[in-house]
Design a protein around this motif. Structure first.
Motif, PDB file in Angstrom:
ATOM      1  N   SER A   1       0.826  -1.204   0.000  1.00  0.00           N
ATOM      2  CA  SER A   1       0.000   0.000   0.000  1.00  0.00           C
ATOM      3  C   SER A   1       0.861   1.255   0.000  1.00  0.00           C
ATOM      4  O   SER A   1       0.549   2.235  -0.693  1.00  0.00           O
ATOM      5  CB  SER A   1      -0.934  -0.001   1.219  1.00  0.00           C
ATOM      6  OG  SER A   1      -1.874  -1.058   1.135  1.00  0.00           O
ATOM      7  N   ASP A   2       1.946   1.246   0.789  1.00  0.00           N
ATOM      8  CA  ASP A   2       2.848   2.404   0.816  1.00  0.00           C
ATOM      9  C   ASP A   2       3.403   2.708  -0.571  1.00  0.00           C
ATOM     10  O   ASP A   2       3.447   3.871  -1.003  1.00  0.00           O
ATOM     11  CB  ASP A   2       4.008   2.149   1.782  1.00  0.00           C
ATOM     12  CG  ASP A   2       3.594   2.253   3.238  1.00  0.00           C
ATOM     13  OD1 ASP A   2       2.602   2.942   3.526  1.00  0.00           O
ATOM     14  OD2 ASP A   2       4.263   1.635   4.087  1.00  0.00           O
ATOM     15  N   ILE A   3       3.833   1.658  -1.274  1.00  0.00           N
ATOM     16  CA  ILE A   3       4.412   1.848  -2.610  1.00  0.00           C
ATOM     17  C   ILE A   3       3.348   2.355  -3.582  1.00  0.00           C
ATOM     18  O   ILE A   3       3.594   3.283  -4.369  1.00  0.00           O
ATOM     19  CB  ILE A   3       5.023   0.535  -3.128  1.00  0.00           C
ATOM     20  CG1 ILE A   3       6.104   0.022  -2.162  1.00  0.00           C
ATOM     21  CG2 ILE A   3       5.625   0.734  -4.513  1.00  0.00           C
ATOM     22  CD1 ILE A   3       6.566  -1.389  -2.449  1.00  0.00           C
ATOM     23  N   ALA A   4       2.157   1.766  -3.521  1.00  0.00           N
ATOM     24  CA  ALA A   4       1.076   2.179  -4.420  1.00  0.00           C
ATOM     25  C   ALA A   4       0.660   3.618  -4.157  1.00  0.00           C
ATOM     26  O   ALA A   4       0.448   4.394  -5.099  1.00  0.00           O
ATOM     27  CB  ALA A   4      -0.121   1.241  -4.248  1.00  0.00           C
ATOM     28  N   VAL A   5       0.549   3.987  -2.882  1.00  0.00           N
ATOM     29  CA  VAL A   5       0.178   5.358  -2.531  1.00  0.00           C
ATOM     30  C   VAL A   5       1.242   6.331  -3.026  1.00  0.00           C
ATOM     31  O   VAL A   5       0.933   7.384  -3.610  1.00  0.00           O
ATOM     32  CB  VAL A   5      -0.004   5.500  -1.009  1.00  0.00           C
ATOM     33  CG1 VAL A   5      -0.093   6.973  -0.596  1.00  0.00           C
ATOM     34  CG2 VAL A   5      -1.267   4.767  -0.548  1.00  0.00           C
ATOM     35  N   GLY A   6       2.506   5.986  -2.828  1.00  0.00           N
ATOM     36  CA  GLY A   6       3.595   6.859  -3.252  1.00  0.00           C
ATOM     37  C   GLY A   6       3.621   7.076  -4.748  1.00  0.00           C
ATOM     38  O   GLY A   6       3.644   8.216  -5.231  1.00  0.00           O
TER      39      GLY A   6
END
Length: 383
Positions: free
Chosen positions: A233-238
């Protein structure tokens, strides 16, 4: 899934740079993004692209028809949802036997279980807003094929994505810094922590287990899937925000949730929100009674369980969480206001919620042999 492939990461990074360099063009994050989404899927595998072109085109025609359909709207609405669910369920039951390459199998399967939720959200929007919901085909394809959230979420809402489409590409230096930090954090979680923790879990779970070892593995696995899911999720949000789209948060301090009802608004939040919004919207237009809310909670959790996998383990997992959440509704204990109770009571409720979650979290391993082995170990005393 893309984020474990360095070529894919570099391609997504390159697209971010192209968008930044073409920020003067008002349609860059619409037209260039669609070109990128299609090229990315083609380079990954042309069969994958062909599959999703057909799937998205069919659903866009259904979406467009529902926007303008003057009669039999509810029948068409329910039928279109049923057809999508049946198609995905059929592929899942058959095990994607038609896919020759396991990586393509994973891409189609993981993409479908997320994308079918986006398709249904768009159908809801078309059903309730009619002609006002009409959307250009370019934007609909971008919504479904948006690469940063294609196989891992968070689940994008149709209304929010279309609102972002209308805004020009604008990413500040501060947003860029925050997004890059999120991507690095997510990579660290997924590549370093999860890889190491998975090795430890696999090694220990193959041994003969006693009570304390099973308890340790259940807690360890809980931490493992948190770093796994939140890392993706962190990577996708970024990456999503670097592309000019506001990707919603998927994890909102879930360990500080004093009830299971609040927990599922904080853990994989976009999934919980999707099921709650669509099921309650369809079955309970007015404020539900406690019994209705309890029944809907059970239904939603069973559906979330089956969304994760068609097996008796996931079914029991859904029933377990649904019954507990149903009891919270019946006892009027669905929320706890931190400001109105003592810290001791609040954190005691948080600890109780985590105990309930930990008791069933091992089901996420997806392997019935491992699950049963760990549960049996709980009753194997070391003396």
């Amino acid at each position: 899934m893309w984020y474990l492939n360095m070529n894919a990461v570099m391609a997504i990074t390159g697209m971010v740079l192209i968008l930044a360099l073409t920020r003067w063009w008002p349609h860059n994050k619409r037209i260039l993004l669609l070109a990128f989404n299609l090229c990315f899927l083609f380079l990954f595998n042309h069969r994958l692209l062909a599959f999703y072109l057909g799937y998205t085109a069919l659903n866009y025609m259904a979406f467009w028809a529902l926007c303008y359909l003057p009669r039999w709207r509810k029948t068409a609405f329910v039928t279109l949802i049923a057809l999508n669910v049946a198609a995905v369920s059929g592929l899942r039951i058959l095990g994607m036997a038609s896919a020759e390459h396991p990586l393509i199998d994973t891409a189609i399967f993981l993409g479908l279980i997320y994308n079918v939720l986006k398709v249904i959200d768009a159908l809801y929007f078309a059903y309730f807003f009619g002609k006002d919901a009409k959307t250009p085909v370019l934007d609909y394809f971008n919504y479904i094929l948006f690469i940063p959230t294609f196989t891992s979420g968070p689940i994008l809402k149709f209304r929010d994505f279309m609102a972002d489409v209308k805004e020009p590409y604008r990413v500040t230096a501060e947003q860029t810094e925050d997004s890059i930090k999120r991507i690095i954090l997510g990579m660290f979680k997924k590549i370093v922590l999860v890889t190491w923790m998975t090795d430890v879990f696999d090694h220990l779970s193959k041994q003969e287990l006693h009570t304390h070892e099973s308890l340790f593995l259940m807690i360890w696995f809980y931490a493992l899937i948190f770093f796994d899911f939140s890392g993706y999720s962190d990577i996708a949000v970024g990456f999503g925000r670097l592309m000019g789209y506001n990707i919603p948060e998927n994890f909102k301090k879930p360990f500080q949730s004093p009830t299971l009802t609040q927990y599922w608004r904080n853990w994989h939040a976009t999934l919980g929100d999707w099921f709650r919004d669509h099921i309650f919207m369809f079955f309970s237009r007015s404020t539900p009674t406690r019994w209705t809310a309890a029944g809907l909670s059970l239904l939603i959790m069973v559906m979330i369980g089956l969304w994760h996998g068609f097996s008796w383990l996931y079914l029991l997992w859904g029933v377990y969480h649904g019954v507990l959440m149903g009891l919270e509704n019946l006892l009027n204990k669905t929320t706890v206001n931190k400001r109105k109770v003592s810290k001791r009571y609040f954190y005691a409720r948080c600890a109780l919620t985590q105990l309930f979650v930990t008791a069933a979290v091992i089901v996420y391993s997806g392997k019935s042999e491992t699950v049963l082995h760990i549960y049996k170990g709980l009753f194997h005393w070391p003396f």
